[in-house]
Design a protein around this motif. Structure first.
Motif, PDB file in Angstrom:
ATOM      1  N   ASP A 266       0.809  -1.208   0.000  1.00 51.80           N
ATOM      2  CA  ASP A 266       0.000   0.000   0.000  1.00 51.80           C
ATOM      3  C   ASP A 266       0.845   1.263   0.000  1.00 51.80           C
ATOM      4  OD1 ASP A 266      -0.891   0.001   3.555  1.00 51.80           O
ATOM      5  OD2 ASP A 266       0.996  -0.309   2.521  1.00 51.80           O
ATOM      6  N   SER A 267       2.149   1.139  -0.286  1.00 50.02           N
ATOM      7  CA  SER A 267       3.000   2.325  -0.357  1.00 50.02           C
ATOM      8  C   SER A 267       2.757   3.045  -1.670  1.00 50.02           C
ATOM      9  CB  SER A 267       4.474   1.917  -0.228  1.00 50.02           C
ATOM     10  OG  SER A 267       4.866   1.218  -1.396  1.00 50.02           O
ATOM     11  N   PRO A 268       3.171   4.305  -1.783  1.00 52.54           N
ATOM     12  CA  PRO A 268       2.907   5.056  -3.000  1.00 52.54           C
ATOM     13  C   PRO A 268       3.454   4.378  -4.252  1.00 52.54           C
ATOM     14  CG  PRO A 268       3.671   6.524  -1.273  1.00 52.54           C
ATOM     15  CD  PRO A 268       3.792   5.114  -0.751  1.00 52.54           C
ATOM     16  N   GLY A 269       4.587   3.712  -4.166  1.00 51.08           N
ATOM     17  CA  GLY A 269       5.150   3.045  -5.336  1.00 51.08           C
ATOM     18  C   GLY A 269       4.774   1.584  -5.424  1.00 51.08           C
ATOM     19  N   GLY A 270       3.941   1.108  -4.502  1.00 53.57           N
ATOM     20  CA  GLY A 270       3.570  -0.305  -4.490  1.00 53.57           C
ATOM     21  C   GLY A 270       2.506  -0.627  -5.502  1.00 53.57           C
ATOM     22  N   MET A 271       1.863  -1.772  -5.335  1.00 56.09           N
ATOM     23  CA  MET A 271       0.925  -2.261  -6.324  1.00 56.09           C
ATOM     24  C   MET A 271      -0.534  -2.091  -5.898  1.00 56.09           C
ATOM     25  SD  MET A 271       2.903  -3.314  -8.647  1.00 56.09           S
ATOM     26  CE  MET A 271       4.622  -3.677  -8.840  1.00 56.09           C
ATOM     27  N   GLN A 272      -0.797  -1.280  -4.897  1.00 62.99           N
ATOM     28  CA  GLN A 272      -2.165  -1.109  -4.428  1.00 62.99           C
ATOM     29  C   GLN A 272      -3.040  -0.567  -5.553  1.00 62.99           C
ATOM     30  OE1 GLN A 272      -2.728   1.916  -1.532  1.00 62.99           O
ATOM     31  NE2 GLN A 272      -4.750   1.243  -0.989  1.00 62.99           N
ATOM     32  N   GLY A 273      -4.266  -1.042  -5.595  1.00 62.10           N
ATOM     33  CA  GLY A 273      -5.207  -0.528  -6.555  1.00 62.10           C
ATOM     34  C   GLY A 273      -5.097  -1.140  -7.939  1.00 62.10           C
TER      35      GLY A 273
ATOM     36  N   GLU B  82       6.579   7.118 -12.259  1.00 61.46           N
ATOM     37  CA  GLU B  82       7.180   8.425 -12.006  1.00 61.46           C
ATOM     38  C   GLU B  82       7.616   9.133 -13.285  1.00 61.46           C
ATOM     39  OE1 GLU B  82      10.429   7.384  -9.474  1.00 61.46           O
ATOM     40  OE2 GLU B  82       9.127   6.728  -7.846  1.00 61.46           O
ATOM     41  N   LEU B  83       7.596   8.428 -14.423  1.00 66.13           N
ATOM     42  CA  LEU B  83       8.143   8.972 -15.655  1.00 66.13           C
ATOM     43  C   LEU B  83       7.128   9.843 -16.395  1.00 66.13           C
ATOM     44  CD1 LEU B  83       9.936   5.761 -17.003  1.00 66.13           C
ATOM     45  CD2 LEU B  83      10.932   7.654 -15.695  1.00 66.13           C
ATOM     46  N   SER B  84       7.626  10.917 -16.970  1.00 61.43           N
ATOM     47  CA  SER B  84       6.787  11.746 -17.840  1.00 61.43           C
ATOM     48  C   SER B  84       6.582  10.992 -19.154  1.00 61.43           C
ATOM     49  CB  SER B  84       7.478  13.080 -18.113  1.00 61.43           C
ATOM     50  OG  SER B  84       8.617  12.879 -18.951  1.00 61.43           O
ATOM     51  N   GLY B  85       5.732  11.506 -20.007  1.00 62.28           N
ATOM     52  CA  GLY B  85       5.463  10.860 -21.280  1.00 62.28           C
ATOM     53  C   GLY B  85       6.711  10.641 -22.116  1.00 62.28           C
ATOM     54  N   SER B  86       7.532  11.664 -22.270  1.00 58.99           N
ATOM     55  CA  SER B  86       8.746  11.527 -23.081  1.00 58.99           C
ATOM     56  C   SER B  86       9.765  10.609 -22.412  1.00 58.99           C
ATOM     57  CB  SER B  86       9.361  12.896 -23.371  1.00 58.99           C
ATOM     58  OG  SER B  86       9.702  13.553 -22.169  1.00 58.99           O
TER      59      SER B  86
END
Length: 164
Positions: free
Chosen positions: A40-47, A131-135
């Protein structure tokens, strides 16, 4: 545009069909997350609902074929479509890692440092992707695809060696 809508509709249908497996997989510890990262961390797989139930059987069969087709589509998709598909991609990849590890554990296979390093690299990708932008995403995907393909080839080779 119709192709993207069709693929998104199929993806949504697959996710809805697989929703019941996520909790069971999580209870068994089957969802592959970054080591030490809570689900459930921000970078985890929750949701991100599991798709494991749809990919039964050997990871070296249909699951990897599906992943290769998915990666091919991702490479040809526009940046916006790629970003929309990223949660599903992360879950598919995590489930594939989990299935591979489970198969190897069930067959009492030992892993070498090359396998461990490749798995760790793919897991790090899964954490970095949102975390990556589109480009940045567009530039990052070829190397990510190569790591995923290398992992699948390593797994196929190890499984073939075990069957001999």
């Amino acid at each position: 545009m119709i192709r993207v809508q069709h693929l998104l509709a199929l993806s949504v249908a697959a996710v809805v069909a697989a929703c019941g497996t996520a909790d069971k997989d999580r209870e068994r510890g089957d969802v592959a997350a970054h080591p030490g990262m809570p689900m459930d961390s921000p970078g985890g797989m929750q949701g991100m609902p599991g798709m494991h139930g749809q990919m039964g059987g050997m990871a070296s069969s249909g699951m990897m074929d599906e992943m290769q087709q998915h990666m091919q589509w991702m490479m040809g998709a526009g940046t916006d479509s790629m970003q929309v598909m990223m949660p599903m991609h992360r879950q598919m990849t995590a489930n594939m890692l989990s299935a591979m590890n489970r198969e190897m554990r069930d067959m009492n296979m030992t892993v070498d440092s090359a396998w461990s390093a490749t798995v760790d690299s793919v897991r790090q990708d899964l954490v970095r992707l949102p975390e990556l932008s589109g480009s940045e995403l567009r530039a990052f995907m070829p190397a990510h695809r190569e790591r995923v393909n290398r992992l699948m080839e390593m797994h196929r080779s190890m499984m073939a060696d075990m069957k001999m």
